[in-house]
Write an enzyme that holds these catalytic residues in place. Structure first.
Site, PDB file in Angstrom:
ATOM      1  CG  HIS A 379      69.451  76.097 -48.091  1.00  0.00           C
ATOM      2  ND1 HIS A 379      69.374  77.160 -48.780  1.00  0.00           N
ATOM      3  CD2 HIS A 379      68.032  76.708 -47.096  1.00  0.00           C
ATOM      4  CE1 HIS A 379      68.462  77.575 -48.607  1.00  0.00           C
ATOM      5  NE2 HIS A 379      67.508  77.048 -47.410  1.00  0.00           N
ATOM      6  CE  LYS A 572      83.419  77.729 -54.326  1.00  0.00           C
ATOM      7  NZ  LYS A 572      81.880  77.876 -54.740  1.00  0.00           N
ATOM      8  NE  ARG A 573      83.126  78.538 -43.519  1.00  0.00           N
ATOM      9  CZ  ARG A 573      82.614  78.542 -42.169  1.00  0.00           C
ATOM     10  NH1 ARG A 573      81.746  79.070 -42.127  1.00  0.00           N
ATOM     11  NH2 ARG A 573      83.605  76.966 -40.940  1.00  0.00           N
ATOM     12  CE  LYS A 578      81.259  75.243 -49.465  1.00  0.00           C
ATOM     13  NZ  LYS A 578      80.473  75.073 -50.806  1.00  0.00           N
ATOM     14  CB  THR A 683      74.663  81.897 -53.874  1.00  0.00           C
ATOM     15  OG1 THR A 683      75.269  81.835 -52.872  1.00  0.00           O
ATOM     16  CG2 THR A 683      73.315  81.792 -53.701  1.00  0.00           C
ATOM     17  CE  LYS A 687      76.426  86.418 -53.417  1.00  0.00           C
ATOM     18  NZ  LYS A 687      77.158  85.977 -52.338  1.00  0.00           N
TER      19      LYS A 687
HETATM   20  C1  NBG Z   1      74.009  76.291 -48.644  1.00  0.00           C
HETATM   21  C2  NBG Z   1      74.664  75.404 -49.993  1.00  0.00           C
HETATM   22  C3  NBG Z   1      74.886  75.940 -50.995  1.00  0.00           C
HETATM   23  C4  NBG Z   1      73.723  76.778 -51.231  1.00  0.00           C
HETATM   24  C5  NBG Z   1      73.563  77.550 -50.395  1.00  0.00           C
HETATM   25  C6  NBG Z   1      71.870  78.508 -50.038  1.00  0.00           C
HETATM   26  C7  NBG Z   1      73.757  75.812 -46.129  1.00  0.00           C
HETATM   27  C8  NBG Z   1      72.986  74.292 -45.412  1.00  0.00           C
HETATM   28  N1  NBG Z   1      73.682  75.097 -47.360  1.00  0.00           N
HETATM   29  O1  NBG Z   1      74.981  75.253 -52.030  1.00  0.00           O
HETATM   30  O2  NBG Z   1      75.821  74.442 -49.202  1.00  0.00           O
HETATM   31  O3  NBG Z   1      73.753  78.009 -52.259  1.00  0.00           O
HETATM   32  O4  NBG Z   1      72.739  76.851 -49.070  1.00  0.00           O
HETATM   33  O5  NBG Z   1      70.613  77.934 -50.813  1.00  0.00           O
HETATM   34  O6  NBG Z   1      74.929  75.705 -45.539  1.00  0.00           O
END
Ligand code: NBG
Length: 841
Positions: A379, A572-573, A578, A683, A687
């Site tokens: 991820h 988002k975080r 980001k 993701t 949405k």
């Molecule tokens: C996160 C990514 C996102 C991705 C999500 C789900 C981790 C390690 N990765 O871009 O930063 O959408 O995983 O796949 O949290």
């Protein structure tokens, strides 16, 4: 709250009689069942029936029905005995469950009526529920969307995780910026979980390896704690299938209490193992700055892996009694284990250990079973997120597993030496153990790649980058091991339930609600994108959602926002890659320009409300500074009488699944503006797009595919591409970067102190200089700023054309079909797990 008689609904109505009725379907029966639970499954004293009591009783009444379906699903899977998937994840962001369960069971009407009979509105009761936040962000929410899709697609699958007593911290905003307080979803209890007292497995830590006379090895000694299963039902949409999210809780046994010591007054000493067991599931992501913290995290990971695999193996054996004992070689045709990122990597050596040491298999046989069973999803490509565990810590906690990892590594390296002389000089980076004497570590991603039959990325661009860069040499060894599975989101939670208004319009125009499980049908909206009637219905649904959002914002922040302004959201975080910092610098520039304008000029601008939300990791100082800056800018802008009609800036506190369900339906523009190549997928972008919100974004992660699907004319693109980034960083290092005057002006404005006395120096310094730690604008905010501002100007222009904007919005929804997690999961099932649907008749 008043009931039909105008009387406060704080006590149980006497007219409806309490009745245990797990199959209640009709409103009065349901009301009777809710009353039954309030009376006979009591958690509160008997006199009061307030909204909270009503929530628990309502949830329990639904749970009756879920248990029924759940049991049928268990029995059916057991009878058919299909291959099953086990999804191992350290994170799940489930959010609230009530609306989702009622919706998936298609019982909105009857439950709303039943509650009305008891004096309550369903929405009000749903609001009482705590948000289950057993995860950080995208990765955890993805796991939860996947569970919904697995159930809906009738797949024989299980989710496995940990039952953290405190999920992701709650964020509060004070004068100092973000502060964290413990999350409390289990402070009372969760009405959804069922403890399975018969599902308990021992999990060992520390100890040593004992070598038996026959040469076999056994892990002995150390601490043994018990893993106890708590199951959460996951109902599919419009199907009987209800699967489980099994969360493990750590416990010590009664006999682990040293009664002698206790009676000597040595209370802490006597209950040592109890307290060590308790620590394991106390919090999600304990800080790992200290050795103790690292040890606890590693314990958590192993605890999940060991308990889950013992459970999986025991399920595999359940069939043996009737059919004679099962052959281990059948295991991979009955079991697929998916590792959600590297956090559950220890599943690999643990499965090897269980097969060899507990079940007598030889290495080759155990390796064949293990490597045909496990698959790994990556991820992230961010180096700091690629897990590396200290070898000495691992030897201490998991001595037998380290032996196994060494052996896997040794055999792998030998194979490369024997078969691929060309890779000789790559061995040090390909191997699992990094034996650098300064800091010997185990590279978890390498262990996953070497041991898994399949490795996948989460969006096309991300998978391409994995193959071309991070895992390039492995690709040359195993060209067929690597796949892409573009992420997805569940259309139930993220459209049908969070925006019933828009959903009804879609159903009306498509003349079917089948899109809820066949999201590609949304393309049927394209032909109506210009239709004025649809546009006006679309606009009224959006307006209703915007008003609801405005009320929410006012309630939680005190800031009143104008529902006719453009709602621009980034949630988002908080992370430098980001680039929330770019967003707020853009806002600062806009504010400065508005200040400089004459009143008549201002009137010509498009009024905007910029909302930013997200949590910063507690020790990530630059991220916290960004939170502080957004809040400070908001304070100044929102109280500026010249400007605040045209611009508002809101920091939305404590962003979580529930808050997202409010924000996303009310959004018109959303920002997905990471440095290209750094966001694996994203993701929330999906949405927003699904809810008819336009995206301003870079060519990163799933943005690339969203833009392809919705059409490039419906996407505000800007910024460098992933392949340009290395060159741009190099040019910056070489002193060749020339900043745009607008960028300089925005930074200067912050430095001038307009936004208060807080020291933004260290944050702004990250954008200055060409080299050095924490300097040199690694995330290319300065480079992308001008094209970002140009794209923002295009947004303003586009928004002035109401019809044009509505058309784009409709086309955005129409093009979002690909991003259903049903599609993603169907691909995993077919292309990685090799499992098939097993619908309960
Ligand atoms: C996160 C990514 C996102 C991705 C999500 C789900 C981790 C390690 N990765 O871009 O930063 O959408 O995983 O796949 O949290």
């Amino acid at each position: 709250m008043a009931n039909a008689n105008g009387k406060a609904a704080t006590s149980l109505p006497e007219k409806i009689s309490a009745k245990a009725n797990p199959e209640a379907n009709e409103a009065t029966e349901i009301a009777g069942n809710i009353i039954y639970h309030a009376k006979y499954s009591p958690h509160f004293s008997p006199l009061k029936f307030g909204p909270e009591q009503a929530l628990y009783a309502t949830a329990e009444s639904l749970r009756d029905r879920l248990i029924q379906l759940w049991n049928e699903t268990y029995v059916h899977f057991n009878k058919v005995d299909p291959k099953q998937t086990y999804y191992l994840s350290m994170e799940y962001l489930q959010g609230r469950a009530l609306t989702n369960a009622i919706g998936n069971l298609n019982l909105q009407g009857p439950y709303a009526d039943a509650l009305r009979k008891l004096g309550y509105e369903l929405e009000e009761i749903a609001e009482q529920e705590k948000d289950a936040a057993l995860g950080n962000g995208g990765l955890g929410r993805l796991a939860s969307c996947f569970l919904d899709s697995m159930a809906t697609l009738n797949l024989p699958a299980w989710g496995y995780g940990l039952r953290y007593r405190h999920g992701l911290f709650k964020q509060i905003i004070t004068k100092k910026g973000q502060e964290e307080i413990p999350e409390d979803w289990l402070e009372k209890f969760s009405p959804w979980e069922i403890v399975r007292h018969d599902v308990v497995f021992p999990v060992r830590f520390f100890g040593k390896v004992q070598i038996n006379p026959d040469g076999s090895r056994k892990w002995v000694g150390g601490d043994v704690v018990q893993a106890l299963a708590y199951d959460v039902p996951i109902p599919g949409y419009n199907t009987k299938n209800t699967i489980s999210l099994r969360l493990w809780e750590a416990k010590a046994r009664a006999e682990d209490l040293d009664l002698f010591q206790f009676n000597e007054g040595e209370y802490e000493l006597a209950a040592q193992l109890h307290s060590r067991a308790q620590q394991i599931c106390t919090v999600l992501y304990p800080g790992d700055a200290t050795e103790n913290g690292k040890l606890l995290r590693l314990k958590q990971q192993f605890f999940l892996c060991s308990a889950s695999l013992q459970d999986i193996i025991s399920r595999f054996h359940e069939r043996s009694t009737t059919e004679g004992s099962r052959k281990w070689s059948e295991f991979p045709s009955k079991v697929a284990v998916q590792m959600n990122d590297t956090h559950p990597t220890l599943a690999i050596p643990e499965l090897m250990r269980l097969l060899m040491d507990e079940n007598g298999l030889g290495w080759d046989e155990a390796w064949e079973v293990t490597s045909r069973t496990v698959a790994y999803t990556n991820h992230t490509v961010l180096p700091e997120a690629l897990e590396k565990w200290s070898q000495s810590l691992m030897w201490k906690l998991l001595p037998r597993h380290m032996e196994i990892i060494e052996e896997i590594d040794k055999r792998f390296v030998q194979t490369i030496r024997d078969t691929r002389v060309d890779l000789e000089d790559k061995i040090s980076s390909l191997s699992i153990l990094d034996n650098n004497p300064q800091k010997p570590v185990v590279r978890m991603a390498n262990l996953c790649v070497v041991s898994s039959h399949t490795v996948n990325g989460v969006a096309q661009l991300h998978s391409d980058i994995l193959k071309a860069e991070l895992f390039a040499d492995y690709v040359s060894i195993w060209p067929n091991k690597f796949q892409n599975k573009t992420n997805g989101i569940t259309p139930r939670r993220w459209l049908r339930f969070c925006s019933p208004e828009l959903s009804d319009i879609i159903t009306k125009w498509l003349k079917t609600d089948k899109w809820i499980t066949d999201l590609d049908l949304l393309t049927g909206l394209r032909q109506f994108a210009d239709n004025e009637e649809l546009q006006s219905e679309w606009a009224s649904a959006k307006t209703a959602n915007k008003k609801r959002l405005a009320q929410y914002i006012e309630r939680v922040t005190g800031v009143s926002i104008d529902p006719t302004s453009l709602f621009d959201i980034q949630v988002k975080r908080i992370h430098e890659y980001k680039r929330q910092l770019m967003n707020i610098l853009g806002v600062i520039y806009r504010f400065k320009k508005l200040k400089e304008m004459k009143p008549e000029e201002r009137k010509k601008t498009v009024p905007r409300t910029v909302m930013i939300g997200g949590k910063a990791f507690a020790t990530y100082t630059n991220a916290k500074r960004i939170v502080k800056l957004v809040n400070d800018v908001g304070d100044v802008v929102n109280s500026d009488p010249e400007v605040n009609e045209y611009l508002k800036v809101v920091f939305v506190p404590n962003y979580n699944v529930t808050v997202a369900e409010m924000l996303i339906p009310g959004s018109e523009l959303s920002q997905h503006i990471s440095t290209a190549g750094m966001e694996a997928s994203g993701t929330s972008n999906m949405k927003f797009a699904l809810n008819g919100c336009l995206i301003i974004g870079t060519l990163d992660g799933a943005n690339v595919e969203i833009r392809e699907e919705v059409g490039e004319e419906n996407f505000f693109l800007f910024g460098a591409t992933a392949d340009q980034v290395p060159r741009l960083r190099k040019e910056r290092e070489d002193g060749l970067f020339k900043p745009d005057p607008r960028f300089e002006e925005a930074k200067q404005f912050v430095k001038s102190g307009v936004f208060g006395s807080y020291d933004y120096g260290p944050l702004l310094d990250s954008l200055e200089g060409n080299t050095g730690f924490g300097r040199g604008d690694y995330f290319l905010v300065g480079y992308d700023f001008p094209s970002y501002m140009d794209a923002q100007a295009k947004v303003d222009e586009a928004y002035k054309d109401r019809k044009g904007w509505l058309k784009m919005s409709i086309l955005s929804t129409a093009g979002s079909g690909k991003f259903s997690s049903d599609r993603t999961i169907a691909q995993y099932a077919k292309e990685i797990w090799n499992i098939e649907a097993c619908p309960v008749p």
